[in-house]
Design a protein around this motif. Structure first.
Motif, mmCIF file in Angstrom:
data_model
loop_
_atom_site.group_PDB
_atom_site.id
_atom_site.type_symbol
_atom_site.label_atom_id
_atom_site.label_comp_id
_atom_site.label_asym_id
_atom_site.label_seq_id
_atom_site.Cartn_x
_atom_site.Cartn_y
_atom_site.Cartn_z
ATOM 1 N N ALA A 290 0.953 -1.537 -0.113
ATOM 2 C CA ALA A 290 0.411 -0.194 0.708
ATOM 3 C C ALA A 290 1.048 1.444 -0.062
ATOM 4 C CB ALA A 290 -0.543 -0.284 0.909
ATOM 5 N N LEU A 291 2.141 0.842 0.390
ATOM 6 C CA LEU A 291 3.229 2.691 0.504
ATOM 7 C C LEU A 291 3.232 2.965 -0.960
ATOM 8 C CD1 LEU A 291 4.779 4.403 2.020
ATOM 9 C CD2 LEU A 291 6.939 2.485 1.372
ATOM 10 N N PRO A 292 2.696 3.964 -1.502
ATOM 11 C CA PRO A 292 3.105 4.589 -2.309
ATOM 12 C C PRO A 292 4.399 4.978 -2.686
ATOM 13 C CG PRO A 292 2.907 6.674 -0.832
ATOM 14 C CD PRO A 292 2.392 5.233 -0.033
ATOM 15 N N PRO A 293 4.485 4.532 -4.298
ATOM 16 C CA PRO A 293 6.173 4.958 -4.477
ATOM 17 C C PRO A 293 7.098 6.140 -4.773
ATOM 18 C CG PRO A 293 4.655 4.191 -6.643
ATOM 19 C CD PRO A 293 3.731 4.770 -5.337
ATOM 20 N N LEU A 294 7.877 5.670 -3.676
ATOM 21 C CA LEU A 294 8.986 6.915 -3.174
ATOM 22 C C LEU A 294 9.539 6.632 -4.348
ATOM 23 C CD1 LEU A 294 9.559 5.272 0.082
ATOM 24 C CD2 LEU A 294 7.663 6.861 -0.751
ATOM 25 N N VAL A 295 9.552 7.845 -5.028
ATOM 26 C CA VAL A 295 10.948 8.220 -5.907
ATOM 27 C C VAL A 295 12.120 9.584 -5.266
ATOM 28 C CG1 VAL A 295 11.842 9.506 -8.365
ATOM 29 C CG2 VAL A 295 9.320 7.586 -7.680
ATOM 30 N N VAL A 296 13.031 8.955 -5.590
ATOM 31 C CA VAL A 296 14.595 9.986 -5.586
ATOM 32 C C VAL A 296 14.869 10.582 -6.351
ATOM 33 C CG1 VAL A 296 16.901 10.307 -4.023
ATOM 34 C CG2 VAL A 296 15.121 8.046 -2.926
ATOM 35 N N THR A 297 15.237 11.731 -6.675
ATOM 36 C CA THR A 297 15.730 12.893 -7.236
ATOM 37 C C THR A 297 16.641 13.450 -7.620
ATOM 38 O OG1 THR A 297 14.013 14.408 -6.979
ATOM 39 C CG2 THR A 297 13.643 12.935 -9.256
ATOM 40 N N GLN A 298 18.142 13.704 -7.489
ATOM 41 C CA GLN A 298 18.707 15.048 -7.675
ATOM 42 C C GLN A 298 18.995 16.296 -8.187
ATOM 43 O OE1 GLN A 298 23.554 14.101 -7.018
ATOM 44 N NE2 GLN A 298 23.342 14.715 -9.596
ATOM 45 N N GLU A 299 18.290 17.409 -7.342
ATOM 46 C CA GLU A 299 17.990 18.111 -7.903
ATOM 47 C C GLU A 299 19.195 19.475 -7.875
ATOM 48 O OE1 GLU A 299 14.938 18.887 -8.943
ATOM 49 O OE2 GLU A 299 14.150 16.506 -8.764
ATOM 50 N N SER A 300 18.899 20.004 -8.832
ATOM 51 C CA SER A 300 19.968 21.536 -8.968
ATOM 52 C C SER A 300 19.506 22.393 -8.885
ATOM 53 C CB SER A 300 20.692 20.891 -10.617
ATOM 54 O OG SER A 300 21.008 19.865 -11.065
ATOM 55 N N ALA A 301 20.672 23.242 -8.101
ATOM 56 C CA ALA A 301 20.174 24.969 -7.495
ATOM 57 C C ALA A 301 21.732 26.138 -7.806
ATOM 58 C CB ALA A 301 19.999 25.047 -5.710
ATOM 59 N N LEU A 302 21.051 26.639 -8.095
ATOM 60 C CA LEU A 302 21.955 27.563 -8.577
ATOM 61 C C LEU A 302 22.633 29.024 -7.522
ATOM 62 C CD1 LEU A 302 22.198 28.201 -12.404
ATOM 63 C CD2 LEU A 302 23.196 26.665 -11.622
ATOM 64 N N HIS A 303 23.870 29.608 -7.313
ATOM 65 C CA HIS A 303 23.161 31.204 -6.466
ATOM 66 C C HIS A 303 23.949 32.145 -8.066
ATOM 67 C CE1 HIS A 303 22.544 29.081 -3.231
ATOM 68 N NE2 HIS A 303 23.542 28.326 -2.733
ATOM 69 N N LEU A 304 22.980 33.281 -7.767
ATOM 70 C CA LEU A 304 23.385 33.897 -8.693
ATOM 71 C C LEU A 304 23.299 35.205 -8.126
ATOM 72 C CD1 LEU A 304 20.255 33.394 -11.182
ATOM 73 C CD2 LEU A 304 22.422 32.499 -11.434
ATOM 74 N N PRO A 305 24.483 36.235 -8.470
ATOM 75 C CA PRO A 305 24.407 37.288 -7.642
ATOM 76 C C PRO A 305 23.695 38.309 -7.318
ATOM 77 C CG PRO A 305 26.504 36.768 -8.720
ATOM 78 C CD PRO A 305 25.891 35.730 -8.747
ATOM 79 N N TYR A 306 22.695 39.125 -5.998
ATOM 80 C CA TYR A 306 22.184 40.098 -6.661
ATOM 81 C C TYR A 306 22.508 41.442 -7.549
ATOM 82 C CZ TYR A 306 20.158 38.308 -2.582
ATOM 83 O OH TYR A 306 19.669 37.185 -1.522
ATOM 84 N N ARG A 307 22.380 41.970 -8.264
ATOM 85 C CA ARG A 307 23.142 43.168 -9.112
ATOM 86 C C ARG A 307 23.030 43.941 -7.766
ATOM 87 N NH1 ARG A 307 22.940 42.897 -14.315
ATOM 88 N NH2 ARG A 307 21.751 41.417 -15.353
ATOM 89 N N ASP A 308 22.160 44.329 -6.407
ATOM 90 C CA ASP A 308 22.838 45.211 -6.119
ATOM 91 C C ASP A 308 22.886 44.623 -4.897
ATOM 92 O OD1 ASP A 308 22.269 47.057 -4.057
ATOM 93 O OD2 ASP A 308 19.819 48.340 -4.413
ATOM 94 N N ALA A 309 24.261 44.071 -4.278
ATOM 95 C CA ALA A 309 25.104 43.580 -2.667
ATOM 96 C C ALA A 309 24.539 44.189 -1.972
ATOM 97 C CB ALA A 309 26.413 44.605 -3.572
#
Length: 378
Positions: free
Chosen positions: A220-239
């Motif tokens: 009965a347990l729903p399928p468990l899906v593991v994913t590797q997600e990507s994230a970026l850090h972008l500088p602020y134009r105004d520091a």
């Protein structure tokens, strides 16, 4: 061999909060983690998660409201801030701001719907795609600091915390109220417990066969899906703009949702964290995480930022990966059988509920309260 009543496996947001809530209620608790709490290869590291109220269903919106009491309680007990106020914005036809607003009105959460022009005048760093839902009570969650605070509170209430303790097997003796479990680590250390709560996140697919759960529960347990997600850090134009940034979720007529938020400590307070929701490659479990950012995902994020985040510089100065463990409906799992409780599948949106997840898991493990049916397997 040492003994405990409740053994909590996994010291991420869910497990640490569960140990805190159980110990707070006077239960004997041991919390173990394969490496250390909020480890970088799990799902609860870092300083930047979104707390927002906008959900298409009232159930989750009400649970966010309910979780706020837990956040205030944990912050007061820890003597530190875990939430940084930041207005939450939702825009794009895929988000349907007016439908989300109707849910928030039903739940009683403060909000407003703005035209794109009014939103741009207030937040010029964001280029809105149509109308914008604004939730002034939003915030940024410091996930790692939250784990540390919950672990400290668990210890303050008498819990024992063991690090570098990867669960490798779980052996059951007896049945019913006389059931006892022997949990063994990879190096042969053993703990005996009357009840086991597994909050292992992306490692759960590897552990499920070792937990001795009934076949009917596993079916009965729903399928468990593991994913590797990507994230970026972008500088602020105004520091100087870190404290002026809202959190933002955008979804167009097609394609995934994209979220952006102040990166906080992770980004040296100088940039924005930007990521897609649930588009990363599938992996069998957290043990298969490569830590390599998906090149196609990187390009999609930069294209999105070019269209909708004019306040960010399109030159990533840092990038990272994180793990999702998701069910098909993106609901949580808080349920168990025969002395084992599974707490998992935060589905990429669980951080905002952390203190409440611990409360619900403690209710499930002890029978002291009711867990929403949506989170029950049986």
């Amino acid at each position: 061999m040492s003994d405990t009543h409740h053994l909590v496996v996994g010291a991420g947001l869910a497990g640490a909060s569960t140990a805190w809530r159980l110990a707070q209620r006077g239960h004997e608790v041991t919390l173990v983690d394969r490496t250390r709490p909020a480890a970088a290869d799990g799902s609860s590291h870092g300083s930047a998660r979104i707390l927002r109220f906008a959900y298409p269903e009232a159930l989750y919106a009400r649970l966010v409201v309910r979780a706020l009491d837990g956040w205030r309680e944990l912050e007061a007990a820890a003597g530190t801030s875990l939430l940084t106020p930041a207005p939450a914005l939702d825009h794009g036809p895929g988000r349907d701001p007016r439908a989300l607003a109707r849910v928030l009105a039903e739940v009683g959460v403060e909000h407003e719907v703005l035209t794109a022009a009014r939103a741009r005048a207030r937040w010029p760093q964001v280029a809105a795609d149509g109308e914008v839902l604004h939730q002034p009570g939003g915030a940024v969650v410091d996930a790692e600091a939250t784990v540390r605070a919950a672990v400290a509170q668990a210890e303050a209430h008498g819990a024992r915390v063991l690090t570098s303790w990867p669960l490798s097997s779980l052996e059951r003796t007896g049945s019913g109220p006389r059931t006892r479990f022997t949990a063994r680590s990879g190096d042969g250390r053993a703990l005996e417990a009357a009840h086991v709560i597994v909050a292992a996140g992306g490692w759960l697919p590897d552990l499920l066969p070792a937990l001795g759960l009934p076949a009917r529960f596993l079916a009965a347990l729903p399928p468990l899906v593991v994913t590797q997600e990507s994230a970026l850090h972008l500088p602020y134009r105004d520091a100087r703009a870190h404290d002026a940034w809202p959190t933002v979720i955008h979804q167009g007529t097609t394609g995934p949702a994209v979220y952006a938020l102040p990166g906080g400590r992770d980004a040296g307070f100088r940039g924005l964290k930007v990521a897609e929701h649930a588009t990363g490659p599938r992996i069998p479990s957290a043990a298969h995480r490569s830590g390599v950012v998906d090149p196609a995902g990187r390009e999609r994020l930069l294209a999105h930022a070019a269209r909708h985040l004019p306040g960010a510089v399109l030159e990533p100065y840092a990038e990272t990966t994180c793990l999702y463990t998701s069910t098909p409906a993106e609901d949580f799992v808080i349920d168990g059988a025969d002395g084992v409780t599974v707490v998992s599948a935060c589905s990429g949106h669980g951080a905002k509920f952390a203190p409440l997840l611990g409360e619900l898991a403690a209710d499930a493990a002890t029978g002291a309260g009711v867990v929403p049916d949506r989170f029950r397997v049986s």
